[in-house]
Design a protein around this motif. Structure first.
Motif, short mmCIF file in Angstrom:
data_model
loop_
_atom_site.label_atom_id
_atom_site.label_comp_id
_atom_site.label_asym_id
_atom_site.label_seq_id
_atom_site.Cartn_x
_atom_site.Cartn_y
_atom_site.Cartn_z
N ARG A 1 0.90 -1.19 -0.08
CA ARG A 1 0.08 -0.02 -0.08
C ARG A 1 0.79 1.23 0.00
O ARG A 1 0.52 2.28 -0.55
CB ARG A 1 -0.86 -0.09 1.27
N LEU A 2 1.97 1.12 0.80
CA LEU A 2 2.85 2.27 1.02
C LEU A 2 3.57 2.88 -0.19
O LEU A 2 3.63 4.00 -0.87
CB LEU A 2 3.77 2.23 1.93
N VAL A 3 4.10 1.65 -1.02
CA VAL A 3 4.66 1.97 -2.32
C VAL A 3 3.79 2.08 -3.58
O VAL A 3 4.22 2.52 -4.60
CB VAL A 3 5.84 0.78 -2.85
N VAL B 1 6.12 10.17 1.70
CA VAL B 1 4.72 9.33 1.76
C VAL B 1 4.36 9.81 3.14
O VAL B 1 4.82 9.18 4.11
CB VAL B 1 4.80 7.75 1.35
N VAL B 2 3.37 10.39 3.34
CA VAL B 2 2.80 10.52 4.78
C VAL B 2 1.21 10.51 4.69
O VAL B 2 0.37 10.32 3.63
CB VAL B 2 3.18 12.13 5.11
N LEU C 1 9.98 7.37 -8.92
CA LEU C 1 8.60 7.11 -9.65
C LEU C 1 8.01 5.74 -9.13
O LEU C 1 6.85 5.57 -9.59
CB LEU C 1 9.01 7.09 -11.05
N LEU C 2 8.86 4.95 -8.38
CA LEU C 2 8.18 3.75 -7.62
C LEU C 2 8.09 4.07 -6.30
O LEU C 2 8.26 2.82 -5.58
CB LEU C 2 9.26 2.44 -8.17
N SER C 3 8.07 5.08 -6.01
CA SER C 3 7.70 5.64 -4.44
C SER C 3 8.74 5.60 -3.65
O SER C 3 10.15 5.42 -4.20
CB SER C 3 6.74 4.73 -3.76
N GLN C 4 8.84 6.04 -2.53
CA GLN C 4 9.95 6.01 -1.50
C GLN C 4 10.27 4.73 -0.68
O GLN C 4 9.05 4.46 -0.05
CB GLN C 4 10.06 6.97 -0.70
N ALA D 1 14.60 0.30 -4.95
CA ALA D 1 14.72 0.54 -6.30
C ALA D 1 15.89 1.78 -6.32
O ALA D 1 15.42 3.05 -5.96
CB ALA D 1 13.44 0.89 -6.73
N ILE D 2 16.85 1.51 -6.63
CA ILE D 2 17.99 2.52 -6.42
C ILE D 2 18.27 3.12 -8.00
O ILE D 2 18.40 2.44 -8.91
CB ILE D 2 19.31 1.90 -5.93
N SER D 3 18.43 4.52 -7.99
CA SER D 3 18.14 4.96 -9.52
C SER D 3 19.65 5.52 -9.62
O SER D 3 20.12 5.59 -10.93
CB SER D 3 17.20 6.14 -9.60
N PHE D 4 20.39 5.93 -8.73
CA PHE D 4 21.68 6.64 -8.80
C PHE D 4 22.52 6.63 -7.56
O PHE D 4 21.97 6.64 -6.54
CB PHE D 4 21.85 7.92 -9.10
N VAL D 5 23.83 6.14 -7.77
CA VAL D 5 24.81 6.26 -6.60
C VAL D 5 25.99 6.97 -7.14
O VAL D 5 26.64 6.77 -8.32
CB VAL D 5 25.39 4.91 -6.13
#
Length: 482
Positions: free
Chosen positions: A15-17, A230-231, A419-422, A475-479
């Motif tokens: 639900r959160l994501v 997300v709150v 885009l896939l939530s936090q 889901a990591i987009s950048f490091v």
């Protein structure tokens, strides 16, 4: 019992994501750092909050050059500017048709000036986004407190700002609500205000007393350790923002930290029984001086470079955007102390994040492949298209960087694919220090749009990031390593 709790936990995570940002919210978070400009009759009366009875004749910024404001913002590393087009005193920095308490009755350019236009054009020239602040409270308007009549007045001024000055990236409203000259308070018709912005500037975010961007809760530059986007949807209520907002001029308020009872806004525990959720990212707003408007006695109280560096790293690097206020003097120029400090901050940002050492490293991960068959190397590219995500249910991820020769790294930058939530709940960072082996240097919670981790600065041959808990799967987009 243990099995049932595990099931509930998984359902909650799903639900959160499912809560993700709108296109305008993504673009807002990508702007990261931008400026406020507080300028009005208060600058001439040496007040923070005007009373609404000031004469327009006192307003004469005879040396104003909006392009110099834009150049200063660019030097500071800002990506946009928001102008206080009308503060609580009701004085308009554009020739509004709906009031005489306006720049059109000032000596500035013989009443022909329009600072909103000047700054919007300067922003466009220098590649900055332009935003407007329009206080709902108007201490000058005789119809303030009358209900619909004042709402019509406010809507008319909104319409002027949203149709005459090109693209607006944010419409910024605070929650201040005091008495007007008639001794009455106004009950704001927020939904009507929101609808007008959506109609005239659909790409603009509604900030602070609006459903798109959330105030961090203080004006001291203090950021939560765990800042969730997300709150509870209840937090988007303008009534709640108004309750938390400043209702009278107070230096104590400007120095106030976050209420400890409001430290944790988006944890599983806090959200598990919430009926509705929302993507509502935070903004950290503060002034470069003790006050929001210029006061000559504060010329030697400009924030130090060390303080601004720390705030930048913790705000932009803590899943919030940074809104830093600058305040022109009576002549319309920025004070040399402020300009110098802003340039130093910009130099720090550019130098610190200039060269990504990750480009020279070998990168491996566990698991080795993501749920689309991708490998971890895509995280070198700062893009939501090349993210790495394990299969759903795999909440852990280990990422390892190794260098053939030692490197000195000061900062680690982590970004999720929002885009896939936090999703990330807990992670640790280890350095492989020459002569010392693997050393833990950071124990963190959330990542979100961006997390900046300060490293030891020692010579290292490796860096390890262990995500130990995430919602459904990270889901990591950048490091980046700098």
């Amino acid at each position: 019992m243990e099995r049932r709790m595990s099931y509930e936990y998984e359902e909650l995570d799903k639900r959160l994501v499912s809560i993700v940002p709108s296109k305008r919210q993504v673009e807002y978070q990508e702007r990261e750092f931008y400026g406020f400009i507080h300028f009005t009759v208060n600058t001439y009366t040496n007040r923070e909050w005007g009373l609404g009875d000031e004469s327009p004749e006192i307003f004469n910024p005879y040396n104003l050059d909006a392009e110099s404001w834009g150049k200063t913002a660019v030097c500071a590393g800002m990506r946009g500017l928001i102008l206080t087009c009308k503060h609580h005193d009701g004085f308009c920095l554009w020739p509004s048709k709906y009031t005489e308490h306006s720049i059109k009755n000032s000596p500035y350019k013989d009443g022909k000036g329009d600072i909103v236009k000047e700054l919007s054009e300067a922003c466009k020239k220098h590649g900055l986004k332009f935003g407007v602040y329009l206080s709902p409270w108007d201490r000058n308007s005789a119809v303030y407190g009358s209900g619909k009549e004042y709402d019509d007045y406010y809507i008319n001024q909104m319409t002027e700002l949203l149709t005459n000055y090109g693209d607006i990236y944010t419409f910024w409203m605070d929650g201040a609500c005091g008495e007007g000259p008639n001794g009455k308070k106004q009950v704001y018709d927020w939904e009507r205000y929101y609808a007008k912005v959506r109609e005239l500037q659909p790409e603009a975010v509604l900030s602070i007393s609006g459903p798109d961007v959330r105030w961090c809760g203080n004006e001291a530059g203090i950021v939560r350790k765990s800042e969730w986007s997300v709150v509870s949807k209840a937090m988007t209520s303008p009534a709640l923002t108004a309750e938390l907002s400043q209702q009278e001029d107070s230096e104590e308020f400007r120095k106030r930290a976050i209420d400890p009872t409001k430290e944790e806004l988006g944890s599983r525990e806090v959200l598990k029984d919430e009926p509705e959720l929302a993507w509502f990212p935070a903004e950290t707003d503060l002034s470069i001086r003790p006050g929001w408007f210029y006061h000559p006695e504060e010329d030697d109280k400009v924030r130090s470079l060390e303080n601004l560096k720390d705030i930048y790293l913790k705000s932009v690097g803590g899943n919030t955007a940074l809104l830093l206020n600058i305040c022109p003097m009576k002549d319309g120029c920025l004070h040399e102390n402020d300009v110098k400090r802003l340039a130093e901050l910009g130099d720090f940002i550019r130098e610190s994040f200039k060269e990504n050492l990750a480009d020279k490293a070998d990168i491996t991960s566990l698991p080795e492949k993501g749920d689309r068959g991708e490998d971890i190397t895509g995280i070198r590219t700062d893009s939501y298209e090349t993210y790495f995500k394990p299969e759903d249910g795999h909440r852990e991820l280990s990422i390892n960087f190794t260098w053939k020769e030692g490197v000195k790294a000061a900062y680690l930058v982590l970004k999720e694919n929002i885009l896939l939530s936090q999703r990330v709940e807990k992670f640790k960072v280890y350095e492989d220090v020459k002569g010392e082996g693997l050393v833990e240097v950071y124990d963190g919670t959330v990542i979100g749009y961006k997390r900046i981790v300060k490293l030891s600065g020692k010579e290292i041959t490796g860096l390890k990031i262990d995500i130990t808990d995430a919602r459904v799967a990270p889901a990591i987009s950048f490091v980046g390593v700098y």
